[in-house]
Motif scaffolding. Structure first.
Motif, PDB file in Angstrom:
ATOM      1  N   GLY A  59      19.807 -21.063  64.623  1.00 49.03           N
ATOM      2  CA  GLY A  59      19.123 -22.545  64.108  1.00 49.03           C
ATOM      3  C   GLY A  59      17.728 -22.339  64.237  1.00 49.03           C
ATOM      4  N   TYR A  60      17.211 -23.327  63.477  1.00 52.76           N
ATOM      5  CA  TYR A  60      15.759 -23.478  63.105  1.00 52.76           C
ATOM      6  C   TYR A  60      14.784 -24.520  63.856  1.00 52.76           C
ATOM      7  N   LEU A  61      13.841 -24.494  64.471  1.00 54.28           N
ATOM      8  CA  LEU A  61      12.726 -25.314  64.988  1.00 54.28           C
ATOM      9  C   LEU A  61      11.430 -25.509  64.169  1.00 54.28           C
ATOM     10  N   PHE A  62      11.184 -26.746  63.965  1.00 59.24           N
ATOM     11  CA  PHE A  62      10.075 -26.842  63.166  1.00 59.24           C
ATOM     12  C   PHE A  62       9.007 -27.714  63.901  1.00 59.24           C
ATOM     13  N   VAL A  63       7.732 -27.294  64.007  1.00 54.63           N
ATOM     14  CA  VAL A  63       6.775 -28.057  64.917  1.00 54.63           C
ATOM     15  C   VAL A  63       5.479 -28.390  63.841  1.00 54.63           C
ATOM     16  N   LYS A 105      15.739 -19.345  66.480  1.00 59.96           N
ATOM     17  CA  LYS A 105      16.758 -18.892  67.543  1.00 59.96           C
ATOM     18  C   LYS A 105      17.571 -17.419  67.111  1.00 59.96           C
ATOM     19  N   PRO A 106      17.312 -16.624  67.851  1.00 60.12           N
ATOM     20  CA  PRO A 106      18.008 -15.395  67.703  1.00 60.12           C
ATOM     21  C   PRO A 106      19.670 -15.710  67.533  1.00 60.12           C
ATOM     22  N   ALA A 107      20.315 -14.976  66.483  1.00 60.45           N
ATOM     23  CA  ALA A 107      21.479 -15.298  66.140  1.00 60.45           C
ATOM     24  C   ALA A 107      22.444 -14.467  67.110  1.00 60.45           C
ATOM     25  N   LEU A 121       8.803 -18.219  74.611  1.00 68.08           N
ATOM     26  CA  LEU A 121       9.899 -18.882  73.782  1.00 68.08           C
ATOM     27  C   LEU A 121      11.037 -18.503  73.709  1.00 68.08           C
ATOM     28  N   PRO A 122      12.241 -19.463  73.630  1.00 72.25           N
ATOM     29  CA  PRO A 122      13.609 -18.994  73.187  1.00 72.25           C
ATOM     30  C   PRO A 122      13.719 -18.658  71.721  1.00 72.25           C
ATOM     31  N   VAL A 123      12.617 -18.765  70.874  1.00 72.52           N
ATOM     32  CA  VAL A 123      12.489 -18.660  69.526  1.00 72.52           C
ATOM     33  C   VAL A 123      11.482 -18.004  68.958  1.00 72.52           C
ATOM     34  N   THR A 147      15.560 -22.309  52.152  1.00 79.33           N
ATOM     35  CA  THR A 147      15.509 -21.335  52.811  1.00 79.33           C
ATOM     36  C   THR A 147      16.323 -21.653  53.913  1.00 79.33           C
ATOM     37  N   ALA A 148      16.022 -22.505  55.078  1.00 78.91           N
ATOM     38  CA  ALA A 148      16.881 -22.531  56.221  1.00 78.91           C
ATOM     39  C   ALA A 148      18.434 -22.876  55.775  1.00 78.91           C
ATOM     40  N   LEU A 149      18.582 -23.870  54.919  1.00 76.14           N
ATOM     41  CA  LEU A 149      19.817 -24.436  54.689  1.00 76.14           C
ATOM     42  C   LEU A 149      20.837 -23.075  53.992  1.00 76.14           C
ATOM     43  N   LYS A 150      20.068 -22.495  53.102  1.00 78.41           N
ATOM     44  CA  LYS A 150      20.927 -21.203  52.525  1.00 78.41           C
ATOM     45  C   LYS A 150      21.136 -20.344  53.598  1.00 78.41           C
ATOM     46  N   ASN A 151      20.362 -20.040  54.680  1.00 78.40           N
ATOM     47  CA  ASN A 151      20.547 -18.897  55.631  1.00 78.40           C
ATOM     48  C   ASN A 151      21.768 -19.551  56.687  1.00 78.40           C
ATOM     49  N   LEU A 152      21.826 -20.908  56.788  1.00 76.98           N
ATOM     50  CA  LEU A 152      22.661 -21.319  57.688  1.00 76.98           C
ATOM     51  C   LEU A 152      24.050 -21.902  57.151  1.00 76.98           C
ATOM     52  N   GLU A 153      24.240 -21.655  55.946  1.00 77.10           N
ATOM     53  CA  GLU A 153      25.570 -21.765  55.061  1.00 77.10           C
ATOM     54  C   GLU A 153      26.529 -21.096  55.635  1.00 77.10           C
ATOM     55  N   PRO A 154      27.825 -21.633  56.115  1.00 78.91           N
ATOM     56  CA  PRO A 154      28.949 -21.242  56.738  1.00 78.91           C
ATOM     57  C   PRO A 154      29.558 -20.229  55.845  1.00 78.91           C
TER      58      PRO A 154
END
Ligand SMILES: C[S@@+](CC[C@H](N)C(=O)[O-])C[C@H]1O[C@@H](n2cnc3c(N)ncnc32)[C@H](O)[C@@H]1O
Length: 290
Positions: free
Chosen positions: A261-265, A288-290, A276-278, A101-108
């Motif tokens: 960007g993504y934050l994993f906890v 984080k909002p785009a 929070l900023p996310v 999911t994350a890498l797919k959404n971050l794809e330039p």
């Protein structure tokens, strides 16, 4: 001195002495402390007392806070008292989510019909302990790179403990630690020790080169990290912090997270009620909002 302070907290440690340790640990590391943690503190400092030839925690405290001794003992103290439990592929759903999911959404963004754009992906593994988590990430990202031409990656991995950072930099692990690593990944990314009497493996140099390990204390006012990251892993560290400290640290970390960007906890770390900023996406994942 009142009656409570006359009662020793432990052999050789007064109530005031214990309070001083607790305040110091919370102030320097953000880690919540209480009397209940005294046995843990004692057992973790035993080795240090032996090395220094000291007989009690009171003597050790004098040594730790002696301005003439400089800052060296602080490093040993932090090494002794931090909890560094970790594993390869710990909380594995996060690695699946990262790739699927994350890498797919971050794809330039891509020009239709053109070759995939070069992608220099950056991830910060914050609170990396002895390296199992960032090396897991390098395996996962290398697999992804195999299917995505032009994808390259780099990781920053930080921790306060110099002891775990040294271990992580060496990239050598007991074979019993690699159970969670799939056999196909083991044969690609782990080297067996030439000395067969040692049941150890080493991460291949190509993966070791992908990570920069640095010492960093989340309680510092400025982190001095200049890079921006598309993903931050910050798992199983905040569990020891109180809510205001959690909020402050997440704000500071997210300064280095790109929009979108993504934050994993960690799965057991609840951020409910924090400003929070996310935004929470569920399963201990934030964006984080785009
Ligand atoms: C329990 S380990 C988690 C390791 C890994 N993230 C995982 O989930 O498997 C927590 C790590 O946070 C580090 N840590 C604790 N307090 C810290 C602080 N104030 N600054 C930087 N690192 C800290 C500890 O040294 C420890 O290695």
């Amino acid at each position: 001195m009142n009656a409570a302070s006359e009662t020793p907290a432990a052999p050789g440690l007064s109530r005031e002495g214990l309070a001083r340790f607790c305040n110091y640990i919370t102030g320097e590391l953000g880690i919540k402390m209480s009397d209940a943690k005294l046995p843990l503190l004692q057992s973790r400092l035993q080795r240090r007392l032996r090395v220094l030839g000291l007989n009690s925690l009171e003597e050790y405290q004098k040594h730790l806070f002696d301005p003439a001794k400089g800052d060296d003992e602080r490093v040993h103290f932090f090494n002794a008292i931090t909890t560094n439990k970790t594993d390869f592929f710990r909380e594995p759903k996060h690695f699946e989510y990262l790739v699927q999911t994350a890498l797919k959404n971050l794809e330039p963004s891509q020009i239709p019909g053109a070759a995939p754009a070069p992608w220099h992906f950056r991830l910060w593994c914050a609170g990396c302990s002895s390296g199992e988590e960032p090396y897991t990430l390098t395996m996962v990202l290398s697999e992804f790179a195999g299917h995505r031409p032009g994808f390259d990656f780099w990781l920053l991995a930080t921790d306060i403990s110099t002891r775990v950072l040294e271990h992580a930099q060496g990239g050598i692990y007991e074979e019993e630690r690699i159970g969670p690593v799939a056999p196909a990944l083991r044969s690609k990314y782990l080297l067996r020790s030439k000395d067969r009497t040692r049941a150890q493996v080493r991460i291949i140099p190509e993966l070791r080169r992908k990570i920069a390990f640095r010492r960093l204390n989340f309680m510092d006012a400025q982190y001095g990290v200049t890079e921006m990251f598309e993903v931050i892993f910050f798992r199983n560290v905040m569990i020891y912090f109180d809510k205001p400290t959690q909020e402050k640290v997440i704000h500071k970390l997210c300064r280095n997270l790109v929009p979108g960007g993504y934050l994993f906890v960690g799965h057991s770390e609840s951020l409910a009620g924090l400003d929070l900023p996310v935004a929470c996406l569920g399963q201990a994942i934030y964006r984080k909002p785009a």
